[in-house]
Design a protein around this motif. Sequence first.
Motif, PDB file in Angstrom:
ATOM      1  N   ASP A   1       0.877  -1.179   0.000  1.00 65.59           N
ATOM      2  CA  ASP A   1       0.000   0.000   0.000  1.00 65.59           C
ATOM      3  C   ASP A   1       0.910   1.224   0.000  1.00 65.59           C
ATOM      4  O   ASP A   1       1.547   1.537   1.001  1.00 65.59           O
ATOM      5  CB  ASP A   1      -0.893  -0.019   1.241  1.00 65.59           C
ATOM      6  N   GLY A   2       0.984   1.915  -1.129  1.00 64.01           N
ATOM      7  CA  GLY A   2       1.968   2.980  -1.299  1.00 64.01           C
ATOM      8  C   GLY A   2       1.463   4.380  -1.036  1.00 64.01           C
ATOM      9  O   GLY A   2       2.095   5.353  -1.463  1.00 64.01           O
ATOM     10  N   ARG A   3       0.385   4.516  -0.283  1.00 64.03           N
ATOM     11  CA  ARG A   3      -0.203   5.846  -0.080  1.00 64.03           C
ATOM     12  C   ARG A   3       0.485   6.684   0.984  1.00 64.03           C
ATOM     13  O   ARG A   3       0.349   7.911   1.007  1.00 64.03           O
ATOM     14  CB  ARG A   3      -1.681   5.704   0.295  1.00 64.03           C
ATOM     15  N   LEU A   4       1.217   6.061   1.897  1.00 65.75           N
ATOM     16  CA  LEU A   4       1.650   6.779   3.093  1.00 65.75           C
ATOM     17  C   LEU A   4       2.635   7.912   2.831  1.00 65.75           C
ATOM     18  O   LEU A   4       2.490   8.990   3.436  1.00 65.75           O
ATOM     19  CB  LEU A   4       2.225   5.801   4.118  1.00 65.75           C
ATOM     20  N   PRO A   5       3.653   7.765   1.976  1.00 64.45           N
ATOM     21  CA  PRO A   5       4.562   8.904   1.769  1.00 64.45           C
ATOM     22  C   PRO A   5       3.834  10.181   1.343  1.00 64.45           C
ATOM     23  O   PRO A   5       4.142  11.268   1.846  1.00 64.45           O
ATOM     24  CB  PRO A   5       5.512   8.399   0.681  1.00 64.45           C
ATOM     25  N   ALA A   6       2.863  10.055   0.444  1.00 62.61           N
ATOM     26  CA  ALA A   6       2.116  11.242   0.016  1.00 62.61           C
ATOM     27  C   ALA A   6       1.280  11.804   1.158  1.00 62.61           C
ATOM     28  O   ALA A   6       1.154  13.033   1.310  1.00 62.61           O
ATOM     29  CB  ALA A   6       1.224  10.900  -1.178  1.00 62.61           C
ATOM     30  N   LEU A   7       0.710  10.921   1.984  1.00 59.02           N
ATOM     31  CA  LEU A   7      -0.062  11.401   3.128  1.00 59.02           C
ATOM     32  C   LEU A   7       0.829  12.154   4.111  1.00 59.02           C
ATOM     33  O   LEU A   7       0.422  13.182   4.676  1.00 59.02           O
ATOM     34  CB  LEU A   7      -0.732  10.220   3.833  1.00 59.02           C
ATOM     35  N   LEU A   8       2.048  11.659   4.319  1.00 57.84           N
ATOM     36  CA  LEU A   8       2.969  12.337   5.233  1.00 57.84           C
ATOM     37  C   LEU A   8       3.408  13.695   4.691  1.00 57.84           C
ATOM     38  O   LEU A   8       3.723  14.603   5.460  1.00 57.84           O
ATOM     39  CB  LEU A   8       4.192  11.451   5.493  1.00 57.84           C
ATOM     40  N   ARG A   9       3.449  13.831   3.385  1.00 56.62           N
ATOM     41  CA  ARG A   9       3.811  15.126   2.784  1.00 56.62           C
ATOM     42  C   ARG A   9       2.644  16.096   2.749  1.00 56.62           C
ATOM     43  O   ARG A   9       2.833  17.290   2.543  1.00 56.62           O
ATOM     44  CB  ARG A   9       4.336  14.911   1.355  1.00 56.62           C
ATOM     45  N   GLY A  10       1.430  15.597   2.897  1.00 52.13           N
ATOM     46  CA  GLY A  10       0.256  16.455   2.824  1.00 52.13           C
ATOM     47  C   GLY A  10       0.089  17.290   4.081  1.00 52.13           C
ATOM     48  O   GLY A  10       0.866  17.202   5.034  1.00 52.13           O
ATOM     49  N   GLY A  11      -0.959  18.087   4.090  1.00 49.90           N
ATOM     50  CA  GLY A  11      -1.150  18.993   5.212  1.00 49.90           C
ATOM     51  C   GLY A  11      -2.160  18.530   6.240  1.00 49.90           C
ATOM     52  O   GLY A  11      -2.380  19.225   7.242  1.00 49.90           O
ATOM     53  N   GLN A  12      -2.774  17.372   6.011  1.00 48.48           N
ATOM     54  CA  GLN A  12      -3.842  16.934   6.899  1.00 48.48           C
ATOM     55  C   GLN A  12      -3.301  16.134   8.079  1.00 48.48           C
ATOM     56  O   GLN A  12      -2.308  15.412   7.957  1.00 48.48           O
ATOM     57  CB  GLN A  12      -4.841  16.069   6.122  1.00 48.48           C
ATOM     58  N   PRO A  13      -3.948  16.239   9.238  1.00 47.25           N
ATOM     59  CA  PRO A  13      -3.553  15.380  10.359  1.00 47.25           C
ATOM     60  C   PRO A  13      -3.874  13.930  10.068  1.00 47.25           C
ATOM     61  O   PRO A  13      -4.897  13.621   9.447  1.00 47.25           O
ATOM     62  CB  PRO A  13      -4.388  15.923  11.534  1.00 47.25           C
ATOM     63  N   LEU A  14      -3.002  13.050  10.520  1.00 45.67           N
ATOM     64  CA  LEU A  14      -3.170  11.614  10.348  1.00 45.67           C
ATOM     65  C   LEU A  14      -3.280  10.973  11.727  1.00 45.67           C
ATOM     66  O   LEU A  14      -2.508  11.307  12.626  1.00 45.67           O
ATOM     67  CB  LEU A  14      -1.979  11.019   9.603  1.00 45.67           C
ATOM     68  N   ARG A  15      -4.227  10.056  11.858  1.00 50.62           N
ATOM     69  CA  ARG A  15      -4.457   9.419  13.156  1.00 50.62           C
ATOM     70  C   ARG A  15      -4.293   7.908  13.011  1.00 50.62           C
ATOM     71  O   ARG A  15      -4.940   7.275  12.183  1.00 50.62           O
ATOM     72  CB  ARG A  15      -5.849   9.752  13.683  1.00 50.62           C
ATOM     73  N   GLY A  16      -3.430   7.370  13.836  1.00 49.87           N
ATOM     74  CA  GLY A  16      -3.204   5.928  13.848  1.00 49.87           C
ATOM     75  C   GLY A  16      -2.962   5.462  15.258  1.00 49.87           C
ATOM     76  O   GLY A  16      -3.199   6.195  16.224  1.00 49.87           O
ATOM     77  N   LEU A  17      -2.472   4.232  15.380  1.00 51.47           N
ATOM     78  CA  LEU A  17      -2.167   3.757  16.715  1.00 51.47           C
ATOM     79  C   LEU A  17      -1.146   2.639  16.662  1.00 51.47           C
ATOM     80  O   LEU A  17      -0.990   1.949  15.656  1.00 51.47           O
ATOM     81  CB  LEU A  17      -3.422   3.299  17.458  1.00 51.47           C
ATOM     82  N   PHE A  18      -0.410   2.526  17.765  1.00 49.90           N
ATOM     83  CA  PHE A  18       0.510   1.422  17.961  1.00 49.90           C
ATOM     84  C   PHE A  18      -0.291   0.182  18.353  1.00 49.90           C
ATOM     85  O   PHE A  18      -1.166   0.253  19.220  1.00 49.90           O
ATOM     86  CB  PHE A  18       1.497   1.731  19.093  1.00 49.90           C
ATOM     87  N   ASN A  19       0.026  -0.930  17.731  1.00 43.61           N
ATOM     88  CA  ASN A  19      -0.581  -2.184  18.137  1.00 43.61           C
ATOM     89  C   ASN A  19       0.505  -3.225  18.368  1.00 43.61           C
ATOM     90  O   ASN A  19       1.190  -3.650  17.437  1.00 43.61           O
ATOM     91  CB  ASN A  19      -1.556  -2.718  17.085  1.00 43.61           C
ATOM     92  N   GLY A  20       0.667  -3.641  19.630  1.00 48.86           N
ATOM     93  CA  GLY A  20       1.633  -4.660  19.974  1.00 48.86           C
ATOM     94  C   GLY A  20       1.033  -6.034  20.136  1.00 48.86           C
ATOM     95  O   GLY A  20       1.752  -6.994  20.457  1.00 48.86           O
ATOM     96  N   LEU A  21      -0.261  -6.160  19.904  1.00 48.01           N
ATOM     97  CA  LEU A  21      -0.931  -7.449  20.041  1.00 48.01           C
ATOM     98  C   LEU A  21      -0.755  -8.256  18.754  1.00 48.01           C
ATOM     99  O   LEU A  21      -0.987  -7.734  17.663  1.00 48.01           O
ATOM    100  CB  LEU A  21      -2.414  -7.260  20.331  1.00 48.01           C
ATOM    101  N   PRO A  22      -0.371  -9.528  18.849  1.00 50.53           N
ATOM    102  CA  PRO A  22      -0.117 -10.323  17.652  1.00 50.53           C
ATOM    103  C   PRO A  22      -1.414 -10.835  17.040  1.00 50.53           C
ATOM    104  O   PRO A  22      -1.704 -12.035  17.051  1.00 50.53           O
ATOM    105  CB  PRO A  22       0.758 -11.468  18.179  1.00 50.53           C
ATOM    106  N   SER A  23      -2.204  -9.912  16.479  1.00 51.75           N
ATOM    107  CA  SER A  23      -3.545 -10.268  16.044  1.00 51.75           C
ATOM    108  C   SER A  23      -3.903  -9.572  14.731  1.00 51.75           C
ATOM    109  O   SER A  23      -4.096  -8.350  14.710  1.00 51.75           O
ATOM    110  CB  SER A  23      -4.566  -9.872  17.121  1.00 51.75           C
ATOM    111  N   PRO A  24      -4.038 -10.307  13.620  1.00 53.14           N
ATOM    112  CA  PRO A  24      -4.527  -9.697  12.387  1.00 53.14           C
ATOM    113  C   PRO A  24      -5.913  -9.088  12.549  1.00 53.14           C
ATOM    114  O   PRO A  24      -6.235  -8.093  11.881  1.00 53.14           O
ATOM    115  CB  PRO A  24      -4.537 -10.869  11.398  1.00 53.14           C
ATOM    116  N   ALA A  25      -6.744  -9.664  13.423  1.00 48.10           N
ATOM    117  CA  ALA A  25      -8.095  -9.130  13.617  1.00 48.10           C
ATOM    118  C   ALA A  25      -8.051  -7.697  14.140  1.00 48.10           C
ATOM    119  O   ALA A  25      -8.867  -6.854  13.735  1.00 48.10           O
ATOM    120  CB  ALA A  25      -8.883 -10.024  14.578  1.00 48.10           C
TER     121      ALA A  25
END
Length: 261
Positions: free
Chosen positions: A9-33
């Motif tokens: 999924d190659g969208r992230l570099p362009a998103l990081l260069r954009g001006g909009q806030p991005l919201r994500g999270l750290f996940n340390g649980l070994p779970s694809p779900a």
Amino acid sequence: MTENRFPIDGRLPALLRGGQPLRGLFNGLPSPAIIEMCAYAGFDFVIIDNEHGSADLGVTEHMLRAARAAGIPPVVRCFEHDLPRILDMGASAVQVPMVQTVEQARRLAGMTRYPPLGARGSAFSTRAAGYGAFGGAGHTQRSNEGIAFIAMIETPEAIALAGDIAAVDGVDAVFIGPNDLAHAMGHGSDWNAEPVQRAIAQGLQAIAAAGKCPGIIALTPADEAKYGPLGARYFCNVSTSIITRALAQAASAGRDAAVRY
């Protein structure tokens, strides 16, 4: 071949260069779900945490598959020695902890990109290249354009170099780790201590001034409101904190209901 068929999924570099806030999270649980749930909840990205999480590389690959299937860009936080295999699995970005110097940032950025932009070793038998189905020059170009490198700075020494680290070619974002920074500054886990907050502000502003995306932990909307004006746009929550808090609220509500009824 449509773009969404490629493993990366190659969208992230362009998103990081954009001006909009991005919201994500750290996940340390070994779970694809959990990865799928993050996508369906509407997060912009998810960080598979292989620094503090318990997933082995096989489970990590399944979580990358889950991210691709659900449509969320996956970042993997990992150590330098795992970079080649994580990239070959198809991560959208790598986020490396404890980047301390410009030289280290330059070396890590080079490890994420194929020549002539870097020194990444080339193999087309990997998942990232569709096990050979999407190899060759097209894969090389898609990878160099569509994979991001995010440096984590977590000490006062690294904060002092925040702008210089951010200015390195191939660094797409710089994330300040507030907990380790607080410990390194002698404040334990109190990253709200005033000296730590001043250091965070200094770092965020320097990263933004270098033209790169600043990142920081944001556990509440108030955190975003505080750090956004300083330039932060890559905001991260923590999956276990969200889940634990929700479970505690549900358990408390259950006890209250038992008392009432």
